[in-house]
Scaffold this active site. Structure first.
Site, mmCIF file in Angstrom:
data_model
loop_
_atom_site.group_PDB
_atom_site.id
_atom_site.type_symbol
_atom_site.label_atom_id
_atom_site.label_comp_id
_atom_site.label_asym_id
_atom_site.label_seq_id
_atom_site.Cartn_x
_atom_site.Cartn_y
_atom_site.Cartn_z
ATOM 1 N N GLY A 1 -2.728 -7.887 -14.106
ATOM 2 C CA GLY A 1 -2.446 -7.283 -12.795
ATOM 3 C C GLY A 1 -1.321 -8.099 -12.182
ATOM 4 N N THR A 2 -0.109 -7.714 -12.527
ATOM 5 C CA THR A 2 1.023 -8.579 -12.177
ATOM 6 C C THR A 2 1.401 -8.513 -10.701
ATOM 7 O OG1 THR A 2 2.373 -6.824 -13.088
ATOM 8 C CG2 THR A 2 2.054 -8.774 -14.453
ATOM 9 N N ASN A 3 0.825 -7.553 -9.962
ATOM 10 C CA ASN A 3 1.082 -7.569 -8.510
ATOM 11 C C ASN A 3 0.398 -8.790 -7.907
ATOM 12 O OD1 ASN A 3 2.185 -5.042 -8.937
ATOM 13 N ND2 ASN A 3 0.280 -3.992 -8.439
ATOM 14 N N ASP A 4 -0.905 -8.909 -8.192
ATOM 15 C CA ASP A 4 -1.610 -10.069 -7.651
ATOM 16 C C ASP A 4 -1.217 -11.348 -8.377
ATOM 17 O OD1 ASP A 4 -3.251 -9.363 -5.411
ATOM 18 O OD2 ASP A 4 -4.247 -7.976 -6.770
ATOM 19 N N CYS B 1 -0.784 -3.776 -16.072
ATOM 20 C CA CYS B 1 -0.941 -2.585 -15.230
ATOM 21 C C CYS B 1 -0.378 -2.781 -13.823
ATOM 22 C CB CYS B 1 -2.397 -2.159 -15.163
ATOM 23 S SG CYS B 1 -3.453 -3.381 -14.377
ATOM 24 N N GLU C 1 -5.284 -11.570 -13.058
ATOM 25 C CA GLU C 1 -4.345 -11.453 -11.942
ATOM 26 C C GLU C 1 -4.363 -12.695 -11.055
ATOM 27 O OE1 GLU C 1 -5.379 -7.835 -9.775
ATOM 28 O OE2 GLU C 1 -7.468 -8.099 -10.290
ATOM 29 N N ARG D 1 -11.331 0.657 -13.443
ATOM 30 C CA ARG D 1 -11.483 -0.650 -12.809
ATOM 31 C C ARG D 1 -12.525 -0.523 -11.694
ATOM 32 N NH1 ARG D 1 -6.707 -3.391 -9.564
ATOM 33 N NH2 ARG D 1 -7.405 -1.982 -7.924
ATOM 34 N N HIS E 1 0.806 -1.226 0.000
ATOM 35 C CA HIS E 1 0.000 0.000 0.000
ATOM 36 C C HIS E 1 0.840 1.278 0.000
ATOM 37 C CE1 HIS E 1 -2.810 2.951 1.839
ATOM 38 N NE2 HIS E 1 -3.711 2.298 1.118
ATOM 39 N N ARG F 1 -7.787 2.878 -10.229
ATOM 40 C CA ARG F 1 -8.206 2.052 -9.089
ATOM 41 C C ARG F 1 -9.301 2.834 -8.368
ATOM 42 N NH1 ARG F 1 -2.168 1.137 -8.692
ATOM 43 N NH2 ARG F 1 -1.806 -1.103 -8.478
HETATM 44 C C1 PEP Z 1 -2.287 -5.850 -9.734
HETATM 45 O O1 PEP Z 1 -2.673 -6.730 -8.981
HETATM 46 O O2 PEP Z 1 -1.246 -5.930 -10.408
HETATM 47 C C2 PEP Z 1 -3.037 -4.604 -9.861
HETATM 48 C C3 PEP Z 1 -2.709 -3.693 -10.738
HETATM 49 O O3 PEP Z 1 -4.035 -4.402 -8.966
HETATM 50 P P1 PEP Z 1 -3.794 -3.900 -7.471
HETATM 51 O O4 PEP Z 1 -2.361 -3.542 -7.333
HETATM 52 O O5 PEP Z 1 -4.696 -2.752 -7.291
HETATM 53 O O6 PEP Z 1 -4.176 -5.091 -6.687
HETATM 54 MG MG MG Z 2 -4.649 -6.601 -8.179
#
Ligand code: PEP
Ligand code: MG
Length: 865
Positions: free
Chosen positions: A754-757, A818, A733, A591, A426, A535
């Site tokens: 969503g490459t973070n998740d 993203c 994701e 989103r 975060h 977001r």
């Molecule tokens: C992700 O998961 O890559 C993404 C862009 O979404 P968030 O970071 O908001 O979970």
């Molecule tokens: Mg995500």
């Protein structure tokens, strides 16, 4: 073979293949000659002769070379009355900070009388001793101390110097310093060749030897010595920067500002500087000597310590005047270097004596100074207080991890220090989107209004300086340093972006992760081609909205929730209207809500009290216990895999309905105003096609009809009397979604990775907790990179499979990425080349970096074809 290559201001030029055998210093001197710049004349001995120099006789060529120098300088080598002195430089092809050099060659008891009349007897003997010391230390590796011992034994008058010289000759060896100047020159050359040519290592590329006349800046008040950069090496401003000393042999003291030099010389140096910049296509350092009113250029070199700003401004100026082309300019700057034009940097000089806490990771790059606060509300209060009292309003938030209610403090503050989390947690994500600085340091211990690390303690209200560079580990300084802040309009960045954008093609662009109108404006300035991720949960971070949002998620009934949603809809409509309008004609992907609940619920008593006050002000009489109970009910053991994303909309369809209405209301209003946009609605945390179909098409179940996006669109178009094109797409994701892409593409017109998740769920690595154990993984070499920064192979494979399967179903499927990986050039290469995506989307301040990476890849491809 010509053996020697003479050069002078007459403008000799040589073939490129010859130049390659003259070493770096030799080439530089000849390049000056080519430009007809008043270079001190000399000659370069072909590097192929170096191995033979010790044994062969090249006297004839050497004498011929000396004649050329004598003519240029107006002195005669070996002449007792008016002797020419020379220097010899070992000129290899290696890039070295210093090239071994012997000065004052030709100075001996024979030429001493003439040289003494020129610079004074004592100074002349001093220079002779200097020659002997150089020969001893640089050619024969005699320790400097041996020479110091000799000097210490004698007085520093003429007689003392003479005795020193005699002893030094003994030390170096009589045969190595003949009194006859020409013999001395030959012996030194032979010995230099022996010393600096290694038959085993240098056979392929022996060093050349540069012989150049010497001129003197200490021959009276009409002589001087100086150096300058062709422009300011920090700002890039087109004004010479440097210094000079009147009547001095070297620039060994603080000199006067170069701009104070006599106007006539200054003009010439400016012209010379300009020609050098044009020739080398970069700013350069130039050394010069004025000897009795005659200006000589001694040398010119590249400047490693120039700032990126200075480099870019030089390139842009050269481009504007037509010296270089735009594609060449774009190729010169490594993308990551642009970070220094986007963020403040710490003024190193102001750091003296401030203790440093090193380590952790850079969550968002830049530098910040401020007083620390360990709680968002206290920071806000101190901020208001500082404004009223006219005090320093710079603050830094320090928290274990940040949540929605901290965003207001991040926003008014300069940066955040957090103890938990990783690059896509975060605090870093919010900081990057707001252009604030973030450092995550897992080893700091946060106590009650203080933090501590290795015995260094920082209390609430104390100043810290955050230094979070892109390439090095970050540092927290426990005091107040000075910052140098960028202005992207004057530092060349906006002009540079304009040039870079010429090389972006429609098949791969860079979009922004931007949530509010303000971010969208920054994104446009940074050159974004649309928004790839808004977001929407971030739209509720503002202080006056977070409570309404809490009220919505804590509602106990459908009616209660719908009432709050009705309140929120006009706000959302306004938000979307702003984003669409600012970004038009570029696309905007909205989103729908993906709020991991733990980020939004009141986390402590203070936050709960504020929420209760908010309800009271609305005329609701909440029972604290009941609210607490509702919060507890929403508590999840693993919120990142819990009730988030589209799952919330499946339980409470009215939430997405409100957002979708807001989107279409904004878009139809804009259409009526003549702004035609194609909204892109994106659904998060989708794991299978059924979810997507349900949310897009709606569902009739047990006599109840749940509206889908298409139903809402129809309703609004009918109500407003306006028809619009729009797209519905999905985030990919979760590995399940990636594998189901063939079916997902039946319902989705676009995918965004969503490459973070996707990293979190593929590796099973928590994006918020990785930092606590990642250092050990680095130490033992168990993971090549942080997978939240550089795409891991398994994630790449999933993207590859997904893109392939998705496109089989829908050949015109649009694909983007993203996650926070979007700005890293190596990830971009994968997205462009291997997976053939259509765009990456990244935080506004990363856009120039991503654009440059894309432009360079396009140029590389074009040149390869
Ligand atoms: C992700 O998961 O890559 C993404 C862009 O979404 P968030 O970071 O908001 O979970
Ligand atoms: Mg995500």
């Amino acid at each position: 073979m010509p053996e020697i290559y003479p050069f002078s201001e007459k403008g000799e030029t040589y073939a490129e293949e010859d130049m390659e055998r003259l070493g770096r210093r030799g080439r530089r001197a000849i390049e000056l000659a080519e430009m007809k710049i008043p270079v001190v004349p000399g000659f370069v001995i072909d590097s192929r002769l170096t191995p033979e120099l010790p044994s062969k006789d090249f006297s004839e060529s050497l004498r011929r070379g000396l004649v050329g120098i004598e003519e240029g300088v107006g002195r005669k080598f070996g002449d007792a009355a008016n002797p020419l002195l020379i220097k010899i430089v070992v000129s290899s092809n290696l890039s070295l900070p210093f090239y071994p050099t012997v000065f004052n060659v030709g100075l001996s008891p024979t030429t001493m009388p003439g040289f003494s009349t020129l610079i004074g007897e004592k100074a002349a003997w001093f220079e002779y001793c200097y020659l002997l010391r150089t020969i001893g230390t640089k050619i024969f590796d005699i320790a400097h101390e041996r020479f110091d011992e000799i000097i210490a034994r004698y007085s520093d008058d003429v007689e003392g110097m003479k005795k020193c010289a005699q002893e030094m000759v003994q030390l170096v060896g009589r045969d190595n310093v003949p009194d006859d100047p020409f013999q001395q020159f030959v012996v030194i050359l032979k010995n230099l060749a022996k010393r600096y040519y290694n038959a085993e290592m240098d056979a392929e590329d022996p060093p050349a030897l540069l012989v150049q006349g010497m001129v003197f800046g200490n021959l009276g008040e009409d002589s001087s010595v100086g150096m300058y950069y062709t422009r300011n090496i920090i700002s890039g401003e087109d004004r010479l920067q440097g210094s000079f000393l009147l009547n001095s042999y070297t620039l060994d003291r603080q000199g006067q500002d170069i701009l104070a030099l006599d106007g006539e010389y200054l003009n010439r140096l400016q012209q010379i500087g300009r020609s050098i910049e044009r020739k080398f296509r970069e700013l350069r350092e130039v050394k010069f000597i004025v000897e009795k009113k005659k200006l000589w250029i001694i040398n010119q070199t590249e400047v490693d310590k120039k700032s990126t700003q200075a480099h870019i401004r030089t390139l842009l100026d050269l481009m504007k005047e037509g010296t270089v082309k735009d594609d060449w300019v774009v190729e010169q700057i490594p993308p990551g270097q642009l970070a220094t034009l986007l963020h403040s940097v710490v003024d190193e000089e102001s750091l003296a004596g401030i203790p440093a806490i090193r380590g952790g990771i850079t969550g968002a790059p830049g530098a910040a100074v401020g007083r620390v606060f360990f709680n968002a509300d206290r920071l806000m209060e101190a901020h208001r207080d500082a404004i009223q009292k006219g005090e320093d309003t710079r603050m830094v938030l320090v928290v274990t991890a940040s949540y929605a209610e901290d965003v207001k403090a991040i926003e008014v503050g300069q940066g955040v220090i957090s103890a938990e989390g990783g690059y896509s947690s975060h605090a870093p994500v919010v900081s990057r989107s707001l252009g604030k600085v973030s450092i995550v340091h897992p080893d700091i211990r946060i106590g009650d209004r203080f933090f501590e690390y290795n015995g260094v303690r920082v209390n609430e209200g104390d100043y810290v300086t955050m230094d979070a560079p892109v390439y090095r580990d970050p540092t927290i300084y426990t005091g107040k340093a000075k910052l140098i802040s960028p202005d992207i309009h004057t530092n060349g960045l906006t002009d540079f972006i304009e040039v870079v954008r010429r090389f972006i093609k429609d098949d791969f662009v860079v979009r922004a992760n931007a949530d509010l109108g303000r971010d969208a404006k920054v994104a446009r300035t940074m050159g974004a081609f649309g928004i790839g991720l808004c977001r929407t949960e971030h739209m509720f971070f503002a202080e006056d909205r977070i409570q309404r949002f809490r009220e919505m998620i804590l509602s106990s009934s459908y009616d209660e929730r719908v009432r709050v949603l009705d309140d929120l809809r006009p706000l959302q409509r306004g938000d979307f209207y702003d984003l669409f309008k600012i970004m038009a004609p570029y696309p905007v992907t909205i989103r729908l809500l993906d709020a991991p609940l733990h980020e939004f619920l009141p986390r402590n008593d203070e936050a709960l009290t504020e929420y209760l006050e908010y309800l009271q002000n609305k005329g609701i009489k909440p029972e604290k216990a009941e609210i607490q109970e509702r919060i507890e009910r929403l508590h999840e053991f693993n919120p990142m895999l819990g009730h988030r994303g589209c799952r919330v909309a499946i339980t409470y369809p009215e939430i997405y309905e409100m957002q979708v209405r807001g989107i279409f209301e904004a878009a139809t209003r804009l259409k009526k105003e003549g702004v035609d946009i194609v909204p892109e609605i994106m659904i998060p945390i989708v794991m299978n096609p059924s979810e997507l179909r349900f949310l897009k098409n709606g569902k009739q179940i047990e006599g109840q009809y749940i509206k889908g996006i298409r139903d809402i669109a129809r309703e609004i178009f009918h109500q407003e009397g306006v028809q619009l094109n729009y797209k519905v797409g999905t985030m990919v994701e979760l590995p399940a979604a990636a594998l189901a892409s063939g079916d997902l593409a039946q319902h989705a017109e676009f995918f965004s990775y969503g490459t973070n998740d996707l990293t979190q769920t593929t590796f099973g690595l928590s994006r918020d907790d990785i930092n606590s154990f990642f250092p050990a993984y680095t130490m033992y070499d168990l993971l090549p990179n942080n997978p939240f920064q550089v795409l891991g192979d398994s994630v790449k494979e999933l993207i590859y499979i997904s893109a392939e399967r998705g496109r089989i179903t829908r050949p015109d499927l649009k694909l983007g990425l993203c996650g926070e990986h979007g700005a890293d050039p190596s990830n971009i290469e994968f997205c462009m080349e291997q997976s053939e995506l259509d765009y990456v989307s990244t935080s506004p301040y990363n856009i120039p970096i991503a654009l440059l990476a894309v432009a360079q890849l396009n140029l590389k491809k074009a040149k390869a074809q």
